[in-house]
Every structure is written in C-alpha cells, then in structure tokens.
Design a protein around this motif. Sequence first.
Motif, PDB file in Angstrom:
ATOM      1  N   UNK A   1       0.835  -1.212   0.000  1.00  0.00           N
ATOM      2  CA  UNK A   1       0.000   0.000   0.000  1.00  0.00           C
ATOM      3  C   UNK A   1       0.868   1.260   0.000  1.00  0.00           C
ATOM      4  N   UNK A   2       1.969   1.209   0.739  1.00  0.00           N
ATOM      5  CA  UNK A   2       2.901   2.356   0.726  1.00  0.00           C
ATOM      6  C   UNK A   2       3.423   2.594  -0.682  1.00  0.00           C
ATOM      7  N   UNK A   3       3.755   1.480  -1.354  1.00  0.00           N
ATOM      8  CA  UNK A   3       4.279   1.600  -2.719  1.00  0.00           C
ATOM      9  C   UNK A   3       3.243   2.174  -3.681  1.00  0.00           C
ATOM     10  N   UNK A   4       1.966   1.964  -3.345  1.00  0.00           N
ATOM     11  CA  UNK A   4       0.929   2.549  -4.206  1.00  0.00           C
ATOM     12  C   UNK A   4       0.771   4.032  -3.978  1.00  0.00           C
ATOM     13  N   UNK A   5       1.334   4.533  -2.889  1.00  0.00           N
ATOM     14  CA  UNK A   5       1.255   5.970  -2.630  1.00  0.00           C
ATOM     15  C   UNK A   5       0.506   6.340  -1.372  1.00  0.00           C
ATOM     16  N   UNK A   6       0.002   5.350  -0.624  1.00  0.00           N
ATOM     17  CA  UNK A   6      -0.648   5.688   0.644  1.00  0.00           C
ATOM     18  C   UNK A   6       0.412   6.162   1.628  1.00  0.00           C
ATOM     19  N   UNK A   7       0.131   7.248   2.329  1.00  0.00           N
ATOM     20  CA  UNK A   7       1.185   7.909   3.107  1.00  0.00           C
ATOM     21  C   UNK A   7       1.173   7.526   4.583  1.00  0.00           C
ATOM     22  N   UNK A   8       0.043   7.027   5.103  1.00  0.00           N
ATOM     23  CA  UNK A   8      -0.018   6.743   6.545  1.00  0.00           C
ATOM     24  C   UNK A   8      -0.495   5.309   6.755  1.00  0.00           C
ATOM     25  N   UNK A   9       0.411   4.357   6.535  1.00  0.00           N
ATOM     26  CA  UNK A   9       0.042   2.951   6.609  1.00  0.00           C
ATOM     27  C   UNK A   9       0.639   2.310   7.861  1.00  0.00           C
ATOM     28  N   UNK A  10      -0.212   1.587   8.598  1.00  0.00           N
ATOM     29  CA  UNK A  10       0.224   0.914   9.816  1.00  0.00           C
ATOM     30  C   UNK A  10      -0.144  -0.559   9.740  1.00  0.00           C
ATOM     31  N   UNK A  11       0.528  -1.366  10.582  1.00  0.00           N
ATOM     32  CA  UNK A  11       0.215  -2.789  10.629  1.00  0.00           C
ATOM     33  C   UNK A  11      -0.177  -3.137  12.057  1.00  0.00           C
ATOM     34  N   UNK A  12      -1.182  -4.018  12.208  1.00  0.00           N
ATOM     35  CA  UNK A  12      -1.640  -4.368  13.551  1.00  0.00           C
ATOM     36  C   UNK A  12      -0.809  -5.539  14.072  1.00  0.00           C
ATOM     37  N   UNK A  13      -0.029  -5.300  15.128  1.00  0.00           N
ATOM     38  CA  UNK A  13       0.796  -6.343  15.714  1.00  0.00           C
ATOM     39  C   UNK A  13      -0.104  -7.392  16.366  1.00  0.00           C
ATOM     40  N   UNK A  14       0.160  -8.663  16.050  1.00  0.00           N
ATOM     41  CA  UNK A  14      -0.648  -9.740  16.636  1.00  0.00           C
ATOM     42  C   UNK A  14      -1.888 -10.071  15.844  1.00  0.00           C
ATOM     43  N   UNK A  15      -2.268  -9.206  14.894  1.00  0.00           N
ATOM     44  CA  UNK A  15      -3.353  -9.495  13.965  1.00  0.00           C
ATOM     45  C   UNK A  15      -4.700  -9.776  14.624  1.00  0.00           C
ATOM     46  N   UNK A  16      -5.534 -10.513  13.871  1.00  0.00           N
ATOM     47  CA  UNK A  16      -6.906 -10.742  14.327  1.00  0.00           C
ATOM     48  C   UNK A  16      -6.950 -11.602  15.588  1.00  0.00           C
ATOM     49  N   UNK A  17      -5.964 -12.536  15.747  1.00  0.00           N
ATOM     50  CA  UNK A  17      -6.049 -13.391  16.939  1.00  0.00           C
ATOM     51  C   UNK A  17      -5.895 -12.549  18.206  1.00  0.00           C
TER      52      UNK A  17
END
Lengths: 253, 390
Positions: B90-106
């Motif tokens: 998503x960053x490569x597509x140009x989105x500037x504020x991308x975060x990832x959720x640590x630990x995910x859905x579990x």
Amino acid sequence: MTERFDDAQLTRYSRHFLLKGFGESEQAALRSARVLLIGLGGLGGVAALYLAAAGVGDLTVCDHDAVELSNLQRQIIYGDADLGTAKTEAARSRLEGLNPDVLVRTIDQRLNGDRLVDAIEHADLIVDASDNFETRYALNRTCFRVGKPLVYGAAIGTAGQAAVFVPGNGTGCLQCLFDPEQDDPERDCHSAGVFAPLTGIVGSIMAGEAIKVLTGFGTSLAEHLLTLDARDMRMRRTLRPREPGCPICGTGG
Amino acid sequence: MKAKDRRLAELRRSIPEVSPEEALAMQKAGAALVDVRDTDEIAQGSPTGAHRLGRSYLELRVEEAVPDMDQPIVVMCAGGVRSLFAADALKNMGYTKVHSIAGGFSRWKNEGRPFEVPKMLDAEARERYARHILMPDVGEAGQLKLLNSKVLLIGAGGLGSPSSYYLAAAGVGTIGMVDHDVVDQSNLQRQILHREDTVGLPKVESARRALLALNSKLNFVAHETHLDSSNVEEIFSGYDVIVDGTDNLATRYLINDACVKMGLPNVHAAVYRFEGQLTVFWPEYGPQHGGCYRCMFPNPPPPEMAPSCAEAGVLGVMPGTLGLLQAVEVLKILLDIGEPLVGRMLHYDALGARFTELKIRTNPNCPYCREGAEFPGYEDYAQVCASTKS
C-alpha cells in the motif's frame, strides 16, 4: 365480431382493444395462432408468459430439461417448488394459471429430423429461445425450408440481441448473420454467466415481435438486428447483413 | 537468516506497528481498517467496519475502499506478518499513513475488540446464483450486496410485475411493494405477477405469493396503502432504491420529491400505448447531475390540460420490457457497475422496435434538486389524470 369474445375475454384483453389499430380481428389472430417455442430457459420462459398473457391460442413449448436451482436466478416462470420437475410441465401449469384460454402443448424432448419438421409445419410462427447454435441453425434451416417466420433472440453476459427472419422477404436469415464455422461453442451461459434481467428483456422483446408478426401490427425486426448492452443500457437497431450466396436463404432469402 | 526474516526486519523498521487497542482508536478517528486475510479466514470473523479486501486483489480494490492517499490505514492479517507485506504494498501505491496491527486478528479477538461474522453465500445460494457469480461484474461480493439490498417498488402492475420478479430472482434480499389495488381480470393481459386464482385479492398479496413461490428466501414487505405526504418518508426509509412504476401523476411527484429529499435513486418508467420511457432521477449521482422529474415537469398540468382519465390501451408486453429495463437499472445501481441512465432518457417505440436516447436537461434553478436547495415541502396534488396506466 363482438360475439367472438365473451365478456371475460373482453375484459381480459380490454387494454389491447383500447389500442388504435389493435381490434378484435388482431386479438382473434392471436387466438387462432399456433406458436412453437423452443427452449424454456431465461428467454423462453418470459416470452411464453407474455404470449399466454396476450392471448395466443395454441402454444407448444419444447424443452427436455428439468428445473434446476441455478435457473431460478432469472427463469421467473418457475419457483422453488418446481425444482426437479420437467420444465415443460412446470411451465404448463404456470401458463394455464395465468390464462386458461391458452391451449398449452408440451414436447419434453429435443426435436430434430422429421419431428422438428412436423412441429414447425404445424405452427404459424417459431420462437427460437434455445441455448445452443446447433439447435439455432437447425431451426433456421427448417423454417426457411418450410416457409415459417422465426423470431430469434440471444443473451449472454450483459449483451443481448433479437431479430425476426421471414422466409421470402429477401432480408436474409440467421446464417447470414453468423458463420457456423466460426462460432465458439464454449461461450455459453454456463461459462460466461448471464445478467438476470437481460434474458427477460430479450424474451419480452421476442414476445412483442411474435405478436407483431402474428397480427400484422406495427413493424417487426424483419429487416433489422436489435443489439443491446445492459451494462450501459445502449440499444442499437441495425440493418442486417445478408449473404447473396447463403446456402439457407438462397439469394438473400 | 532467511530472506523472509531479513525482509520482515526491514519492514518492521519502515512500517509502524500498532496494538489492537491503538488500531481501534485510529479506526474511530477515521482510519480505514483493511483486513487482508483470505475469504475462509474472514468467514470466521472480522473487525466491525473493516474493509475486507483480501491480499490477492488488494492493490486492485483498495482505491475503491480508500480513495484518499492521505487517509490513515491500519492493515490486519491473522498474526501480524502478512499485514506487514500488505502494508508495504500500500505504501508503494502511494498511501502515506500505513500501519500494521501487531498480533493481527487473533490478538484483536483475544483482547475482546469488536468483530462480526460477515455474511457469506452458503452452498445453496452459490448454486442458485451461479450464473451471477460467474460474471466478473457481479461475483460473490456483488451477490452478497444484492442479498443485503432493499428495493421498494411503487405499483404492482404492468411495470412492477416483471421488475419485482427479476429483482427477486436476481437475489435482492428485501423487496417492498406499495399498492392499494386489487387484482382485476383486465390486469392479466400484461401483469404476469398475478393470475386467474388471485383475481380479487390485494395486488400486494398476489405479488407476495408469486415472489415467494419463485424465491422462498425473499424478505417481502407489503405496503397495502396509498402513498401520500404523511407516510412517504416512513415507507421509503431504509430502502436503497425506489422504483417508480406508478400509473398516477400525483404519486409520481410525491416519489420524486421524497427521493430528492432523502437522496434516494429513483428508477422511473412510464408506458403509453406502444411507447415507453425510462430514466434514473438521482441528482446526487456523480458528475452527471442528472436532475429530477421536476426539472422536466416543474408542476403537474392544470386539470384542463391533463390527459383524459380514461384508461389507455397498452400492448401487453410493453410494460414488461420497460419494467425489465427498470430492474436492470436497479441492479446496476446496487452493484455499482456500468453507467446508470442518469441524465439520459431511453425512449422505446415498440411498433418500430426502436430505442432512442435523449439527453435530459437539468434545471439549475430547480427548487427541489439544485445544489443547496432547502426542501420546499411536499404537495399533495389532487388526482391528476395521466393516461399512462400500465
């Protein structure tokens, strides 16, 4: 002329009788008409409903399939309770429920050879609502040999088309439109899908064209091809090509 | 060190990771939560309000869900690893504020953050709608949209018969119908919803029987009443699209005004003898600014100019074709595919088997639909006769 229709029928068809140019003789032409409808799928089901509603007197419906769940996404003539029933039987009870004046005959098998010729000879008009080119070409060939008008329609994906072929009017036939050698037999609804109401639009247009041919009312698609794309709702009516050397309709029909 | 671990370490340095708690707070503050897990994982549960885009089509679908490149995005997978790769894409597509959720859905689920089990097609629906699912324009997601959609039809007559039939067949989940008439013998020449043995019954009851016989899963809502200014908004509310199949001019104005006020698309058709017209009035739609019914006809004609009250004739199959065209427009709107008939009017001449398309002129000063207009209020017109009985 009035005694030819009883009170219930005069009421039933009252909206026809109010039309300029559509009187009791046109309604009587429908009543005495024998229509052979091949294919009771998305196109044929809705065409049959409107032909029966309009008062076609003798309607023969031909299909060898049973109603399947995946039909019900577009084949409104059937319902959940018809699953597994022969399409011809399910259609007969639905059509008689809509208009008991219509004599509905059923042919529960694929027609070919002499049986196809017999069925076409017995009819005044043939509606091609089949789903494969083999049947379409056989119908076209036989209609031109026997000299019966043919109402054609097709739908796939979001694209549809309709036309009327009249032997002897010099405007070509189905085979002038398509080259049997070049058809892609793989491209059908099973693989490409079909947009539910598109089949209904084409089927209802086919019913309208059949009514026009049977009553001599209006101008039918006897020289034209109607194409439509439901995705953007673009419709076009174009003069049909004709092949002077066509093996079916001879020098252009 | 394996290549994937080296790459993950790089991603952890470039993509900010957030806890489920922080992600939820960001979502509440306007961030888009994008769930990139596979369909079968999402079927077990997914955060409430998440965009369930999956990983394989992520780049192709994300812009529709998140059109603003500067909108914050939090990406979720099952455990917090795939989401890092997806966030990078998503960053490569140009989105500037991308975060990832640590630990995910579990971790999200273990911490008791809100999630829901999304509706998926069951095996029966997959079979019933197989011909739709095959179409790229519809697919499973589109079919689910239809099943969750609510369409209201005004009139259970010549237009409403085929349009409701096909909408029910196509899998629109909820269909409402407004009509206060009973089935008459003279309807059967074209109104294929009704039948010999429902003559004398309310049309909405006859319609209910026919539509449930076709598709017993349908949620059918009968409104056996006459629309007027006191009930129109209550009846319309909750529906996604309104289908005008009325034969009555006063009602047509009421439908128009309520749709403009409530921002609802109004799929309009009318039939007269051998001719029919079709358009979508939806002033809020896109760049077209197609205007409303009042842009064309600001007020009903005075009684002396109104068409005769006598019922007009109609070729049986005519309203059928028009009603089906309405159903197509409804499905396109619900699925958001193709180009709706906004700003264009399709005219169908059955006698010549000819379709023509006309441009509709928008009235920039229309008191109802011009931008920023204050709603002028409803008018309960006395019955204005229009011989468009279909």
